[in-house]
Design a protein around this motif. Sequence first.
Motif, PDB file in Angstrom:
ATOM      1  N   HIS A   1       0.827  -1.225   0.000  1.00  0.00           N
ATOM      2  CA  HIS A   1       0.000   0.000   0.000  1.00  0.00           C
ATOM      3  C   HIS A   1       0.854   1.266   0.000  1.00  0.00           C
ATOM      4  CE1 HIS A   1      -3.060  -3.028   0.792  1.00  0.00           C
ATOM      5  NE2 HIS A   1      -2.272  -3.465   1.763  1.00  0.00           N
TER       6      HIS A   1
ATOM      7  N   GLU B   1      -2.569   0.161   7.880  1.00  0.00           N
ATOM      8  CA  GLU B   1      -1.669  -0.949   7.549  1.00  0.00           C
ATOM      9  C   GLU B   1      -0.424  -0.444   6.811  1.00  0.00           C
ATOM     10  OE1 GLU B   1      -3.152  -3.897   4.788  1.00  0.00           O
ATOM     11  OE2 GLU B   1      -1.101  -4.615   4.540  1.00  0.00           O
TER      12      GLU B   1
ATOM     13  N   ASP C   1       3.394  -1.666   7.576  1.00  0.00           N
ATOM     14  CA  ASP C   1       4.165  -2.342   6.520  1.00  0.00           C
ATOM     15  C   ASP C   1       5.485  -1.603   6.278  1.00  0.00           C
ATOM     16  OD1 ASP C   1       1.893  -3.908   6.330  1.00  0.00           O
ATOM     17  OD2 ASP C   1       1.198  -3.047   4.430  1.00  0.00           O
TER      18      ASP C   1
ATOM     19  N   HIS D   1       2.861  -7.260   4.240  1.00  0.00           N
ATOM     20  CA  HIS D   1       1.494  -6.775   4.466  1.00  0.00           C
ATOM     21  C   HIS D   1       1.027  -7.186   5.850  1.00  0.00           C
ATOM     22  CE1 HIS D   1      -0.038  -5.475   0.411  1.00  0.00           C
ATOM     23  NE2 HIS D   1       1.107  -6.044   0.066  1.00  0.00           N
ATOM     24  N   ASN D   2      -0.176  -6.676   6.207  1.00  0.00           N
ATOM     25  CA  ASN D   2      -0.823  -7.156   7.412  1.00  0.00           C
ATOM     26  C   ASN D   2      -2.276  -7.455   7.117  1.00  0.00           C
ATOM     27  OD1 ASN D   2       0.940  -7.267   9.987  1.00  0.00           O
ATOM     28  ND2 ASN D   2       1.685  -5.496   8.820  1.00  0.00           N
TER      29      ASN D   2
HETATM   30 ZN   LIG Z   1      -2.170  -5.301   2.669  1.00  0.00          ZN
END
Ligand SMILES: [Zn+2]
Length: 310
Positions: A130, A144, A148, A200-201
């Motif tokens: 993102h 997020e 990240d 990512h999360n």
């Molecule tokens: Zn993500």
Amino acid sequence: MTGLELLAYNNKQAKEESEEEPEFDSQLRLELPLGVAGQDLEIAEDYVTQTIDIRIPYADEEYFYDYPMLGSSDHIDSLSYENESGYGIVEFITDKVYEISSSYDENYFYIDFLTPHEVYDKVVVIDAGHGGNAPGATKQGIYEKDIDLDIVLELKEIFDTSEDKSIGVYYTRTDDSNPSFENRAGLANKSDADLFISIHNNSTQSGRMSNINGTQVMYDEKKADVEHGTKGLAEICLEEVTAMTGSSNKGLVEGNEIYIIRSSEAPVALIEVGFMTNQTELNNLRSKEYQMKVAQGVYNAIMRAFAEGY
Ligand SMILES: [Zn+2]
């Protein structure tokens, strides 16, 4: 005339004017404006867009015509010149990722384009998910994209302070920008990366807070059978990250529908470090100490992958 046409014209002129072709070992030769030393030139490279800017002090609007650049246009997709408040900027857009190697003498500045593998034994591309106006999962005012990036910056710190300079690491972003998916996968493909890892999360499908927690890693199931490929890398990442963080192992996830996964020519793994919809895990993910553990886990995974023959 475009920059590339001008370069071709300069080469032709130089050939006609002298009996022999001017010879130099480098790919390109720039002439230094009168009174400017080679060390005064500044090179800026944006690997994500394969754009290289060379800033030349005191180069005026006519510089490109008065001081003809000579050499080969290999690997150069576009070449332009701009004059900006006392500086001239020569800009190259290249077909792949290159490292600039430069040298100079009294009159000239020489430029070579080296592939990452000519500079490094191994090449890794790291992607923070993102960015910019794409925050990713958002919980309790926490984006997020920021977690990240924080993890990736911790990982960058480990690489930057490492004694071992044999691994070249390229980052799709190190700030709050949002490169296109094409540019993210393109950085891996155009640098001929040996590994491509995206951070990512996670969140639950409903987005509601829940007990669900743990680390998952996505891979390209269409290339699951490749030896030293995406699935093996995903397994290594899962094991090493959970070993460092103590988070629960939620297994591998098929990820071929994700653009950067299916487009990657390099073995790729997308790590969903934890669930932002789990309060304990969200608290962990926000802490620098935990982010450092995640980064160490990813670093260990990279080192193990290379040790295992990637
Ligand atoms: Zn993500």
